[in-house]
Design a protein around this motif. Sequence first.
Motif, mmCIF file in Angstrom:
data_model
loop_
_atom_site.group_PDB
_atom_site.id
_atom_site.type_symbol
_atom_site.label_atom_id
_atom_site.label_comp_id
_atom_site.label_asym_id
_atom_site.label_seq_id
_atom_site.Cartn_x
_atom_site.Cartn_y
_atom_site.Cartn_z
ATOM 1 N N ALA A 36 -6.105 141.620 10.019
ATOM 2 C CA ALA A 36 -7.189 141.112 10.256
ATOM 3 C C ALA A 36 -6.727 139.777 10.433
ATOM 4 N N PHE A 37 -6.904 139.031 8.779
ATOM 5 C CA PHE A 37 -6.446 137.686 8.750
ATOM 6 C C PHE A 37 -4.471 136.815 9.667
ATOM 7 N N ILE A 38 -3.861 138.383 8.818
ATOM 8 C CA ILE A 38 -2.650 137.287 9.286
ATOM 9 C C ILE A 38 -2.659 137.754 11.355
ATOM 10 N N TRP A 39 -2.526 138.638 11.495
ATOM 11 C CA TRP A 39 -2.252 138.766 12.561
ATOM 12 C C TRP A 39 -3.143 138.175 14.001
ATOM 13 N N GLY A 40 -4.397 138.193 13.582
ATOM 14 C CA GLY A 40 -5.855 137.375 14.339
ATOM 15 C C GLY A 40 -4.995 135.888 14.258
ATOM 16 N N GLY A 41 -4.629 135.068 13.171
ATOM 17 C CA GLY A 41 -4.064 133.604 13.876
ATOM 18 C C GLY A 41 -2.983 134.075 14.184
ATOM 19 N N LEU A 42 -2.402 134.696 14.223
ATOM 20 C CA LEU A 42 -0.361 134.562 14.701
ATOM 21 C C LEU A 42 -0.681 134.870 16.187
ATOM 22 N N ALA A 43 -1.938 135.679 17.110
ATOM 23 C CA ALA A 43 -2.152 136.116 18.568
ATOM 24 C C ALA A 43 -2.388 135.233 19.152
ATOM 25 N N ASP A 44 -2.161 133.984 17.924
ATOM 26 C CA ASP A 44 -3.638 132.634 18.725
ATOM 27 C C ASP A 44 -1.976 132.243 18.712
ATOM 28 N N LYS A 45 -1.008 132.017 18.498
ATOM 29 C CA LYS A 45 0.134 130.663 18.497
ATOM 30 C C LYS A 45 1.006 131.608 18.589
ATOM 31 N N VAL A 46 1.274 132.853 18.131
ATOM 32 C CA VAL A 46 2.870 133.766 18.713
ATOM 33 C C VAL A 46 2.725 134.363 19.879
ATOM 34 N N GLY A 47 1.690 135.156 20.383
ATOM 35 C CA GLY A 47 1.226 136.166 21.710
ATOM 36 C C GLY A 47 1.021 136.949 21.317
ATOM 37 N N ARG A 48 -0.383 137.217 22.136
ATOM 38 C CA ARG A 48 -0.341 139.000 21.966
ATOM 39 C C ARG A 48 0.200 139.762 22.087
ATOM 40 N N ARG A 49 1.036 140.192 23.206
ATOM 41 C CA ARG A 49 2.260 141.145 23.559
ATOM 42 C C ARG A 49 2.707 141.071 22.063
ATOM 43 N N LYS A 50 3.263 140.301 21.500
ATOM 44 C CA LYS A 50 4.457 140.419 20.650
ATOM 45 C C LYS A 50 3.959 140.710 19.581
ATOM 46 N N CYS A 51 2.340 140.482 19.345
ATOM 47 C CA CYS A 51 1.895 140.640 17.526
ATOM 48 C C CYS A 51 1.473 142.074 17.779
ATOM 49 N N LEU A 52 0.918 142.533 19.258
ATOM 50 C CA LEU A 52 0.866 143.409 18.986
ATOM 51 C C LEU A 52 1.670 144.981 19.671
ATOM 52 N N ILE A 53 3.079 144.554 19.758
ATOM 53 C CA ILE A 53 4.218 145.471 19.790
ATOM 54 C C ILE A 53 4.772 145.569 18.185
ATOM 55 N N ILE A 54 4.604 144.824 17.616
ATOM 56 C CA ILE A 54 5.009 143.890 15.923
ATOM 57 C C ILE A 54 3.581 144.983 15.197
ATOM 58 N N THR A 85 8.744 128.286 10.315
ATOM 59 C CA THR A 85 7.747 129.103 9.990
ATOM 60 C C THR A 85 6.727 128.187 8.927
ATOM 61 N N LEU A 86 6.921 127.237 8.838
ATOM 62 C CA LEU A 86 5.632 126.413 8.148
ATOM 63 C C LEU A 86 4.863 126.062 8.900
ATOM 64 N N THR A 87 5.494 125.256 9.832
ATOM 65 C CA THR A 87 4.882 124.645 10.614
ATOM 66 C C THR A 87 3.921 125.633 11.831
ATOM 67 N N LEU A 88 4.452 126.711 11.561
ATOM 68 C CA LEU A 88 3.321 127.745 12.417
ATOM 69 C C LEU A 88 2.545 128.746 11.495
ATOM 70 N N SER A 89 2.479 128.566 10.681
ATOM 71 C CA SER A 89 1.898 128.957 8.739
ATOM 72 C C SER A 89 0.485 127.579 8.900
ATOM 73 N N LYS A 90 0.589 126.754 8.926
ATOM 74 C CA LYS A 90 -0.257 125.253 9.129
ATOM 75 C C LYS A 90 -0.646 125.423 10.422
ATOM 76 N N LEU A 91 -0.337 126.062 11.381
ATOM 77 C CA LEU A 91 -1.200 125.740 12.672
ATOM 78 C C LEU A 91 -2.064 127.556 12.917
ATOM 79 N N VAL A 92 -1.659 128.142 11.818
ATOM 80 C CA VAL A 92 -2.516 129.299 11.565
ATOM 81 C C VAL A 92 -4.068 129.174 11.113
ATOM 82 N N ILE A 93 -3.319 128.664 9.905
ATOM 83 C CA ILE A 93 -3.878 128.124 9.088
ATOM 84 C C ILE A 93 -5.331 127.235 9.249
ATOM 85 N N LYS A 94 -4.672 126.334 9.938
ATOM 86 C CA LYS A 94 -5.735 124.979 10.754
ATOM 87 C C LYS A 94 -6.790 125.928 12.084
ATOM 88 N N ASN A 95 -6.153 127.170 12.654
ATOM 89 C CA ASN A 95 -6.907 127.797 13.517
ATOM 90 C C ASN A 95 -7.851 128.637 13.084
#
Length: 629
Positions: A165-183, A371-381
């Motif tokens: 929930a922690f990992i994919w919740g943050g990624l869904a806000d930055k990468v996309g809902r559909r893409k994360c759900l498929i993964i 990857t590093l930039t995306l991780s920072k954005l997820v943590i910030k979010n």
Amino acid sequence: MADPYHNNIYHQGDGDSYGTYGQGGQDGYGYQTDYPPQEEDAASDATEGHDEDDQMYEGEYQGIPHPDEVKAARRAARAKARTPVDTVSDHEELAEQYEDIMEDCGHGKFQWTLFVVLGLALMADSVECFVVALVLPSAEKDMCLSHAEKGMLGLIVFLGMMFGAFIWGGLADKVGRRKCLIIVLAMNCISAFFSSFAQGYGFFLFFRLFSGIGIGGSVPIVYSYFSEFLQMDKRGEHLSWLCMFWMMGGIYASFTAWGIIPRYGWGFSMGSEFQFHSWRVFVLVCALPAIASFVGLMFMPESPRFLLENAKHDEAWMILKQVHDTNWRAKGQPEKVFTVTQIRTPKTQEDEFIEIQTATGTAFQRWVVRTLTLSKLVIKNVLSLLGRDLRLATLLMAIIWFTMAFSYYGLAVWFPDMIKHLQHEEYESKLKVFHREKVEHFHFNFSLENQVHKEGEYINDKFINIEMTSVKFEDSLFVDCFFENIRSTETRFENCTLRSTVFFDTDLYEEKFKDCTFENVTFLHNKKGCHLDYEEENDVLIYLVSFLGSLAVLPGNIISALFMDKIGRIKIIGGSMLISAGCTFFLFLSFSQAAIIAWQCLFCGVSVAAWNGVQVITVELYPASKRYI
């Protein structure tokens, strides 16, 4: 100063006029729910052949407001609530615009198709939560699990859900809902496949953890993803209907477990090292809902709200047009035109990834930077949930979610163990005790069950092709005895003396002999691994309890779906939690199987209404950019 919104100005008209998106003038694009004005002699292809009488609204003579009038009234109410003095943020204005667009797109074929696809995803998550509980009685014998290992196997799934929930919740806000759900659905399918073939406890535990990470990401994404295609006045009802698939997942798991696991022939073995019993077939079958949802998502679009939040105007416009056209064609009104041409989208500079130019960096370097930039954005979010505006709401929702999950899943784990404990007490009440029996030259060709033999003497006896279940020998003597092809469950020897005795092809290992004396005792070709005891472990009551608990959710789902938008989320949650607390109290005062099952059904049926209410509030409480965390 240049307008950061690309000159896409949102106007709210007066009177009966609708809001417009875009600029007026020669290059502007008006947004209206009706067709653009035409000359008197002009007629479009869509309206050709229709006279004015055909276009008259049927409900006019019955005093029923036209749907366009209802939409206009809603927009006027929203505009009136927002006075000119109020300062409206970019995201709030986008939310208002988006609600207007979704009202014009309507609710129809597209939403119902997405409803089924996401429902299958939720059903897959439900099935995965039931898998361990249903296969554990067989798996613990097949893999020789101790009580500690069984407890860890039940814990590891929920541990994975927490991290997921922690990992994919943050990624869904930055990468996309559909893409994360498929993964995450792919993760469920992969984990189901490999865990069904895993022979060792360690590998099975790892793939269950892998599955839990997928479940934890899928559940929050499903609800939020679906809500972004719903109008506000339909959100509570349809999200509650979506929860029905969780119940269907429990029913599916219970029925397939009952139909597959007791069928001992549904498996194969390759020697004694590789065993593929029927419970492993059940684990494979449990992946079918995830596979179906995975395929369906390939034909579904990304959330347009997510695209707009990330300043992807053109992609969002194409998807909204697809939703509009799909719904109105299915309703027999293909002439309706999607008149939105421009949508005001906020500029999100913080989401712009730092790229290394192709000429100055390698592909690996660019991947590392992304990857590093995306991780920072997820943590910030994620940390933004503890900001001043959302801190109190986050704390309260965390407490509510924790208490509800603790009570629901805690009791869900307790129910089967309590019923099994009551069965064990009843089983022990039928215990047969034999004192000082003396048996000579006897051939035991029948199974022994629930017996205690004390101070017995067995001379020149044969135990061949039998099962020993819950059998205990105390202070007994075995002389010139022969044991062959013995399968045992909870069978042990204590303070016994064995002389000139042979154990051939049995699972009576030396560990099952406590404080015993061996004199010329031989163990030949012992059975390797553990062996299933189908009659005891595959009790139909295990599947019946799971089925009834899942079916009991139906009334709560129906009630919450029908009344969520009428009496409010808070009242639904408060009433359900109060009744659930009463059920919990009476549960601990119950000591019969029938009473525990009855209170379990009532608890599940009532608590699901609270779950649905909390799901809806969580979706509505947070802005779209933080909704999945």
